[in-house]
Scaffold this motif. Structure first.
Motif, PDB file in Angstrom:
ATOM      1  N   LEU A   1       0.818  -1.201   0.000  1.00 31.47           N
ATOM      2  CA  LEU A   1       0.000   0.000   0.000  1.00 31.47           C
ATOM      3  C   LEU A   1       0.859   1.262   0.000  1.00 31.47           C
ATOM      4  CD1 LEU A   1      -2.948   0.895   0.083  1.00 31.47           C
ATOM      5  CD2 LEU A   1      -2.820   0.859   2.566  1.00 31.47           C
ATOM      6  N   PHE A   2       2.008   1.218   0.676  1.00 30.94           N
ATOM      7  CA  PHE A   2       2.839   2.410   0.816  1.00 30.94           C
ATOM      8  C   PHE A   2       4.050   2.433  -0.120  1.00 30.94           C
ATOM      9  CE2 PHE A   2       0.676   1.855   4.918  1.00 30.94           C
ATOM     10  CZ  PHE A   2      -0.050   3.025   4.915  1.00 30.94           C
ATOM     11  N   PHE A   3       4.527   1.242  -0.545  1.00 27.74           N
ATOM     12  CA  PHE A   3       5.690   1.159  -1.426  1.00 27.74           C
ATOM     13  C   PHE A   3       5.386   0.219  -2.601  1.00 27.74           C
ATOM     14  CE2 PHE A   3       7.215   1.605   2.983  1.00 27.74           C
ATOM     15  CZ  PHE A   3       7.783   2.866   2.895  1.00 27.74           C
ATOM     16  N   PRO A   4       4.426   0.586  -3.453  1.00 27.12           N
ATOM     17  CA  PRO A   4       3.978  -0.340  -4.505  1.00 27.12           C
ATOM     18  C   PRO A   4       5.055  -0.701  -5.527  1.00 27.12           C
ATOM     19  CG  PRO A   4       3.058   1.837  -4.866  1.00 27.12           C
ATOM     20  CD  PRO A   4       3.721   1.859  -3.518  1.00 27.12           C
ATOM     21  N   ALA A   5       5.834   0.251  -5.980  1.00 30.77           N
ATOM     22  CA  ALA A   5       6.840  -0.034  -7.010  1.00 30.77           C
ATOM     23  C   ALA A   5       7.882  -1.014  -6.493  1.00 30.77           C
ATOM     24  CB  ALA A   5       7.500   1.272  -7.467  1.00 30.77           C
ATOM     25  N   GLN A   6       8.348  -0.808  -5.264  1.00 30.51           N
ATOM     26  CA  GLN A   6       9.349  -1.698  -4.685  1.00 30.51           C
ATOM     27  C   GLN A   6       8.770  -3.095  -4.454  1.00 30.51           C
ATOM     28  OE1 GLN A   6       8.563   1.337  -3.638  1.00 30.51           O
ATOM     29  NE2 GLN A   6      10.407   2.566  -3.459  1.00 30.51           N
ATOM     30  N   ALA A   7       7.529  -3.150  -3.952  1.00 31.38           N
ATOM     31  CA  ALA A   7       6.891  -4.442  -3.690  1.00 31.38           C
ATOM     32  C   ALA A   7       6.682  -5.211  -4.991  1.00 31.38           C
ATOM     33  CB  ALA A   7       5.558  -4.232  -2.974  1.00 31.38           C
TER      34      ALA A   7
ATOM     35  N   THR B   1      -2.937  -0.096  -8.967  1.00 31.38           N
ATOM     36  CA  THR B   1      -3.263   1.311  -9.222  1.00 31.38           C
ATOM     37  C   THR B   1      -4.545   1.690  -8.481  1.00 31.38           C
ATOM     38  OG1 THR B   1      -2.249   1.124 -11.399  1.00 31.38           O
ATOM     39  CG2 THR B   1      -3.682   3.015 -11.033  1.00 31.38           C
ATOM     40  N   VAL B   2      -5.546   0.803  -8.522  1.00 27.43           N
ATOM     41  CA  VAL B   2      -6.804   1.051  -7.812  1.00 27.43           C
ATOM     42  C   VAL B   2      -6.546   1.157  -6.312  1.00 27.43           C
ATOM     43  CG1 VAL B   2      -9.078   0.088  -7.264  1.00 27.43           C
ATOM     44  CG2 VAL B   2      -8.213  -0.018  -9.602  1.00 27.43           C
ATOM     45  N   MET B   3      -5.684   0.277  -5.780  1.00 28.26           N
ATOM     46  CA  MET B   3      -5.346   0.344  -4.352  1.00 28.26           C
ATOM     47  C   MET B   3      -4.708   1.692  -4.001  1.00 28.26           C
ATOM     48  SD  MET B   3      -3.894  -3.435  -3.326  1.00 28.26           S
ATOM     49  CE  MET B   3      -3.125  -2.800  -1.850  1.00 28.26           C
ATOM     50  N   GLN B   4      -3.809   2.146  -4.858  1.00 30.82           N
ATOM     51  CA  GLN B   4      -3.131   3.411  -4.609  1.00 30.82           C
ATOM     52  C   GLN B   4      -4.091   4.591  -4.635  1.00 30.82           C
ATOM     53  OE1 GLN B   4       0.170   4.156  -3.768  1.00 30.82           O
ATOM     54  NE2 GLN B   4      -0.069   1.996  -3.272  1.00 30.82           N
ATOM     55  N   GLU B   5      -5.097   4.513  -5.495  1.00 33.46           N
ATOM     56  CA  GLU B   5      -6.069   5.600  -5.592  1.00 33.46           C
ATOM     57  C   GLU B   5      -7.077   5.589  -4.450  1.00 33.46           C
ATOM     58  OE1 GLU B   5      -7.707   4.938  -9.455  1.00 33.46           O
ATOM     59  OE2 GLU B   5      -5.951   5.751 -10.491  1.00 33.46           O
ATOM     60  N   ASN B   6      -7.169   4.475  -3.738  1.00 34.48           N
ATOM     61  CA  ASN B   6      -8.148   4.321  -2.650  1.00 34.48           C
ATOM     62  C   ASN B   6      -7.486   3.808  -1.380  1.00 34.48           C
ATOM     63  OD1 ASN B   6     -10.716   4.798  -4.265  1.00 34.48           O
ATOM     64  ND2 ASN B   6      -9.729   3.191  -5.453  1.00 34.48           N
ATOM     65  N   LYS B   7      -6.400   4.439  -0.976  1.00 34.12           N
ATOM     66  CA  LYS B   7      -5.624   3.957   0.172  1.00 34.12           C
ATOM     67  C   LYS B   7      -6.451   3.850   1.452  1.00 34.12           C
ATOM     68  CE  LYS B   7      -1.082   5.485  -1.290  1.00 34.12           C
ATOM     69  NZ  LYS B   7       0.053   6.349  -1.008  1.00 34.12           N
ATOM     70  N   MET B   8      -7.259   4.836   1.740  1.00 33.86           N
ATOM     71  CA  MET B   8      -8.029   4.828   2.984  1.00 33.86           C
ATOM     72  C   MET B   8      -9.042   3.679   2.982  1.00 33.86           C
ATOM     73  SD  MET B   8      -8.357   5.929   5.960  1.00 33.86           S
ATOM     74  CE  MET B   8      -7.762   7.547   6.271  1.00 33.86           C
ATOM     75  N   THR B   9      -9.711   3.471   1.866  1.00 37.06           N
ATOM     76  CA  THR B   9     -10.681   2.380   1.768  1.00 37.06           C
ATOM     77  C   THR B   9      -9.990   1.030   1.940  1.00 37.06           C
ATOM     78  OG1 THR B   9     -12.033   3.694   0.273  1.00 37.06           O
ATOM     79  CG2 THR B   9     -12.435   1.325   0.289  1.00 37.06           C
ATOM     80  N   VAL B  10      -8.861   0.852   1.265  1.00 33.26           N
ATOM     81  CA  VAL B  10      -8.116  -0.401   1.377  1.00 33.26           C
ATOM     82  C   VAL B  10      -7.664  -0.613   2.816  1.00 33.26           C
ATOM     83  CG1 VAL B  10      -6.006  -1.603   0.670  1.00 33.26           C
ATOM     84  CG2 VAL B  10      -7.376  -0.392  -1.028  1.00 33.26           C
ATOM     85  N   PHE B  11      -7.164   0.427   3.446  1.00 36.70           N
ATOM     86  CA  PHE B  11      -6.715   0.323   4.842  1.00 36.70           C
ATOM     87  C   PHE B  11      -7.869  -0.097   5.747  1.00 36.70           C
ATOM     88  CE2 PHE B  11      -6.152   2.176   9.060  1.00 36.70           C
ATOM     89  CZ  PHE B  11      -4.956   1.582   9.427  1.00 36.70           C
ATOM     90  N   LEU B  12      -9.035   0.530   5.586  1.00 35.08           N
ATOM     91  CA  LEU B  12     -10.194   0.184   6.428  1.00 35.08           C
ATOM     92  C   LEU B  12     -10.660  -1.249   6.183  1.00 35.08           C
ATOM     93  CD1 LEU B  12     -12.220   3.515   6.290  1.00 35.08           C
ATOM     94  CD2 LEU B  12     -10.986   2.575   8.244  1.00 35.08           C
TER      95      LEU B  12
END
Length: 98
Positions: free
Chosen positions: A3-9, A23-34
């Motif tokens: 979630l925080f380091f997508p390119a490295q992961a 990309t969708v996860m990156q655009e919706n970080k708060m939703t994914v976190f919850l």
């Protein structure tokens, strides 16, 4: 980490380009976190109540209540392999006699 380091992961996992779902996860970080937080809480609650079983075709293959513990990853893989479910590239499972 993803979630925080997508390119490295993705580089560590062998992806040369970021998949669309990332990309969708990156655009919706708060939703994914919850969602991850709620799923984690739900899983923790299930393990606290002892509600964990692996079953196939109505037959219980592993029960935490009977064994008094959670299965190891090796045990889960063995159960899957006994039913013809094989691990394929990427860590997913394929096939099987359901």
């Amino acid at each position: 980490m993803m979630l925080f380091f997508p390119a490295q992961a993705m580089g560590i996992l062998g992806y040369s380009q970021e998949p669309e779902w990332m990309t969708v996860m990156q655009e919706n970080k708060m939703t994914v976190f919850l969602i991850l937080f709620l799923m984690s809480s739900f899983a923790q609650n299930l393990s606290n109540t002892g509600a964990f079983e692996i079953s196939m075709n109505g037959k219980v293959l592993f029960s935490k209540l009977e064994q008094g513990r959670l299965p190891s990853l090796k045990e889960v893989s063995k159960i899957f392999e006994e039913y013809g479910i094989q691990r394929v590239k990427g860590g997913q499972f394929s096939g099987g006699r359901f």
